[in-house]
Design an enzyme around this catalytic site. Sequence first.
Site, PDB file in Angstrom:
ATOM      1  N   LYS A 186       0.879  -1.172   0.000  1.00  0.00           N
ATOM      2  CA  LYS A 186       0.000   0.000   0.000  1.00  0.00           C
ATOM      3  C   LYS A 186       0.918   1.224   0.000  1.00  0.00           C
ATOM      4  O   LYS A 186       1.426   1.637   1.026  1.00  0.00           O
ATOM      5  CB  LYS A 186      -0.893  -0.010   1.251  1.00  0.00           C
ATOM      6  N   GLU A 262       9.032   1.289  11.496  1.00  0.00           N
ATOM      7  CA  GLU A 262      10.013   2.373  11.458  1.00  0.00           C
ATOM      8  C   GLU A 262       9.223   3.667  11.481  1.00  0.00           C
ATOM      9  O   GLU A 262       8.514   3.988  10.528  1.00  0.00           O
ATOM     10  CB  GLU A 262      10.880   2.266  10.205  1.00  0.00           C
ATOM     11  N   CYS A 296      13.254  10.731   7.926  1.00  0.00           N
ATOM     12  CA  CYS A 296      13.080  10.391   9.338  1.00  0.00           C
ATOM     13  C   CYS A 296      14.384  10.536  10.109  1.00  0.00           C
ATOM     14  O   CYS A 296      14.374  10.737  11.310  1.00  0.00           O
ATOM     15  CB  CYS A 296      12.562   8.963   9.450  1.00  0.00           C
ATOM     16  N   GLU A 395       8.106  16.248  15.988  1.00  0.00           N
ATOM     17  CA  GLU A 395       8.690  16.068  14.657  1.00  0.00           C
ATOM     18  C   GLU A 395       8.007  16.997  13.653  1.00  0.00           C
ATOM     19  O   GLU A 395       6.798  16.964  13.494  1.00  0.00           O
ATOM     20  CB  GLU A 395       8.503  14.604  14.220  1.00  0.00           C
TER      21      GLU A 395
HETATM   22  P1  NAI Z   1       1.658   8.345   7.616  1.00  0.00           P
HETATM   23  O1  NAI Z   1       1.726   7.579   8.882  1.00  0.00           O
HETATM   24  O2  NAI Z   1       0.671   9.423   7.506  1.00  0.00           O
HETATM   25  O3  NAI Z   1       1.382   7.387   6.379  1.00  0.00           O
HETATM   26  C1  NAI Z   1       2.196   6.296   6.093  1.00  0.00           C
HETATM   27  C2  NAI Z   1       1.381   5.258   5.369  1.00  0.00           C
HETATM   28  O4  NAI Z   1       0.407   4.726   6.251  1.00  0.00           O
HETATM   29  C3  NAI Z   1       0.612   5.780   4.166  1.00  0.00           C
HETATM   30  O5  NAI Z   1       0.702   4.812   3.144  1.00  0.00           O
HETATM   31  C4  NAI Z   1      -0.799   5.894   4.690  1.00  0.00           C
HETATM   32  O6  NAI Z   1      -1.780   5.775   3.699  1.00  0.00           O
HETATM   33  C5  NAI Z   1      -0.861   4.734   5.631  1.00  0.00           C
HETATM   34  N1  NAI Z   1      -1.872   4.849   6.679  1.00  0.00           N
HETATM   35  C6  NAI Z   1      -2.318   5.966   7.304  1.00  0.00           C
HETATM   36  N2  NAI Z   1      -3.255   5.656   8.217  1.00  0.00           N
HETATM   37  C7  NAI Z   1      -3.413   4.312   8.174  1.00  0.00           C
HETATM   38  C8  NAI Z   1      -4.245   3.390   8.872  1.00  0.00           C
HETATM   39  N3  NAI Z   1      -5.115   3.781   9.804  1.00  0.00           N
HETATM   40  N4  NAI Z   1      -4.142   2.083   8.562  1.00  0.00           N
HETATM   41  C9  NAI Z   1      -3.274   1.674   7.638  1.00  0.00           C
HETATM   42  N5  NAI Z   1      -2.488   2.480   6.935  1.00  0.00           N
HETATM   43  C10 NAI Z   1      -2.537   3.796   7.201  1.00  0.00           C
HETATM   44  O7  NAI Z   1       3.134   8.862   7.378  1.00  0.00           O
HETATM   45  P2  NAI Z   1       3.607   9.810   6.218  1.00  0.00           P
HETATM   46  O8  NAI Z   1       3.086  11.154   6.499  1.00  0.00           O
HETATM   47  O9  NAI Z   1       3.365   9.195   4.904  1.00  0.00           O
HETATM   48  O10 NAI Z   1       5.177   9.762   6.419  1.00  0.00           O
HETATM   49  C11 NAI Z   1       5.840  10.622   7.269  1.00  0.00           C
HETATM   50  C12 NAI Z   1       6.198   9.927   8.565  1.00  0.00           C
HETATM   51  O11 NAI Z   1       6.956   8.768   8.307  1.00  0.00           O
HETATM   52  C13 NAI Z   1       7.066  10.782   9.453  1.00  0.00           C
HETATM   53  O12 NAI Z   1       6.560  10.752  10.772  1.00  0.00           O
HETATM   54  C14 NAI Z   1       8.426  10.098   9.416  1.00  0.00           C
HETATM   55  O13 NAI Z   1       9.208  10.279  10.545  1.00  0.00           O
HETATM   56  C15 NAI Z   1       8.067   8.686   9.178  1.00  0.00           C
HETATM   57  N6  NAI Z   1       9.145   7.994   8.536  1.00  0.00           N
HETATM   58  C16 NAI Z   1       9.905   7.127   9.270  1.00  0.00           C
HETATM   59  C17 NAI Z   1      10.973   6.494   8.709  1.00  0.00           C
HETATM   60  C18 NAI Z   1      11.780   5.529   9.505  1.00  0.00           C
HETATM   61  O14 NAI Z   1      12.521   4.777   8.907  1.00  0.00           O
HETATM   62  N7  NAI Z   1      11.680   5.505  10.805  1.00  0.00           N
HETATM   63  C19 NAI Z   1      11.342   6.718   7.319  1.00  0.00           C
HETATM   64  C20 NAI Z   1      10.472   7.624   6.620  1.00  0.00           C
HETATM   65  C21 NAI Z   1       9.423   8.229   7.230  1.00  0.00           C
END
Ligand code: NAI
Length: 491
Positions: A186, A262, A296, A395
């Site tokens: 997804k 992550e 991140c 963040e």
């Molecule tokens: P997000 O959490 O809003 O979305 C990530 C994914 O989850 C998307 O595909 C979204 O459609 C899906 N999603 C959202 N709600 C969901 C639910 N209830 N059930 C299932 N899937 C759901 O994150 P976003 O805004 O796309 O990415 C930014 C975040 O990702 C930042 O907080 C960043 O720190 C984190 N991040 C962490 C990394 C790591 O390796 N620790 C690497 C890259 C980003």
Amino acid sequence: MKTEVVASEKVKAFDCQHFINGRFLPSQSGKMFQNINPATGEVIGTVCEGGKEEIDLAVAAAKRALSGPWKRMTTGERIAVLRRIGDLILERKEELARLESLDTGKPYSLSLTLDIPRAAYNFHFFADYLRSVGTEAYQTDEVAINYSIRRPVGVVGLINPWNLPLLLLTWKLAPCLAAGNTAVIKPAEWTPLTATVLAEICKEAGVPDGVVNVVHGFGPDSAGAALTEHPDVDAITFTGETTTGKVIMAAAAKSLKKLSYELGGKNPNIIFADADLDEAIETTLKSSFMNQGEVCLCGSRIYVERPLYEQFLQKFVAKTKELVVGDPFDPRTNVGALISEEHYERVMSYIELAKEEGGRILTGGKRPDGLDQGYYLEPTIIVGVNRNCRIVREEVFGPVVTVMPFDEEEEVIAQANDTHYGLSATIWTNDLRRAHRVAARIEAGIVWVNTWFLRDLRTPFGGMKQSGIGREGGMHSFEFYTELTNICIKL
Ligand code: NAI
Ligand code: MG
């Protein structure tokens, strides 16, 4: 997927369909949403919005595929398929880099040198690694021997963010396939393009139908939620926001899925007075503003030892002002556009908040002159805030950093650890003993000394505290993507 690109580098029409059981198809509901280019605010295509129907089809296909030709492939054959995926990504590197930049707003130069080559390397790396994956064996006195065997977990759900779309997707998909699983992907709703091309590449590389499926859509009440709730999904690997991780965990609890997370970070970048200043500044520019600060691992909390503080700030501000913000396809560009209007507003609201909290903006904090369209923001440096400010605690995920002075090693360790997050940290010092001492005390999954973002894919990658659960990378990926059975034989 139409991958027609006109000469002006503007995409005419992308229709991202789902990829299920080896075929591209639209949503049963007929629902679609728009894909916007963050650099212009223009609609560049449409995306089929998947829901429970598409997830049901994809999971059923993935489940069937577990016992098909995929299972019968030898390790050598599977390695060849993985290598071919990596090769095909490299063959289509310019096209993929263009799509990644159109989708995210990040500089094309970055997509071409980081995102796409690393996506290919993820496959090449795990193809090679597969050869050396083993298990344990124990002899229990003269009574028994024990050995374990490794098998795939089953159907794995891969839920991805928008910041490094293909890089992070392949970081999961390569070991997932290497271990013999099948996948339902997804992609983030804001970045559907490269995942769609990857599906096509997997098919071309010889991945059997049903092994890799891509369903587009949103999170809550959409494809994301349906995937996490599906009883036939055995594991979920998720990269995204900490708050989303909590929601997914609750949904996954119903069928007790294996989870790898992550999540977010608020990473400290600690610069001691004995550091090599020029090197520290050069790398700090990247750890602050690379990919518009939407990584991140970005070090958004900068702590500088007091004797160096003024000198650091002066040089850091000057160098930051030299960064070119603008068109992702202009080769001079260092910083592109933020992912969306919504995210832009959120980042701007943090800058306003920082001012209310007493922060002073040394540079940035506004839209660059002359860029009226697109979600552009000048790299922003904030001082005058303290450990209790929200700008220091939450963040932001944009090109915004705070810089604070410190006097004592103990004090900076305490400040660095004063967070719910624990993803990464950077330490700058030429004192060998201090480097080891401080690194061991920082609560983070990854600590860099005198560098940042230098990755060896064999090493554990992930966060502690609310930055994640588990580690991926090398053997750690196989621990997640396989199940072990211990076999005990009485002698
Ligand atoms: P997000 O959490 O809003 O979305 C990530 C994914 O989850 C998307 O595909 C979204 O459609 C899906 N999603 C959202 N709600 C969901 C639910 N209830 N059930 C299932 N899937 C759901 O994150 P976003 O805004 O796309 O990415 C930014 C975040 O990702 C930042 O907080 C960043 O720190 C984190 N991040 C962490 C990394 C790591 O390796 N620790 C690497 C890259 C980003
Ligand atoms: Mg997009």
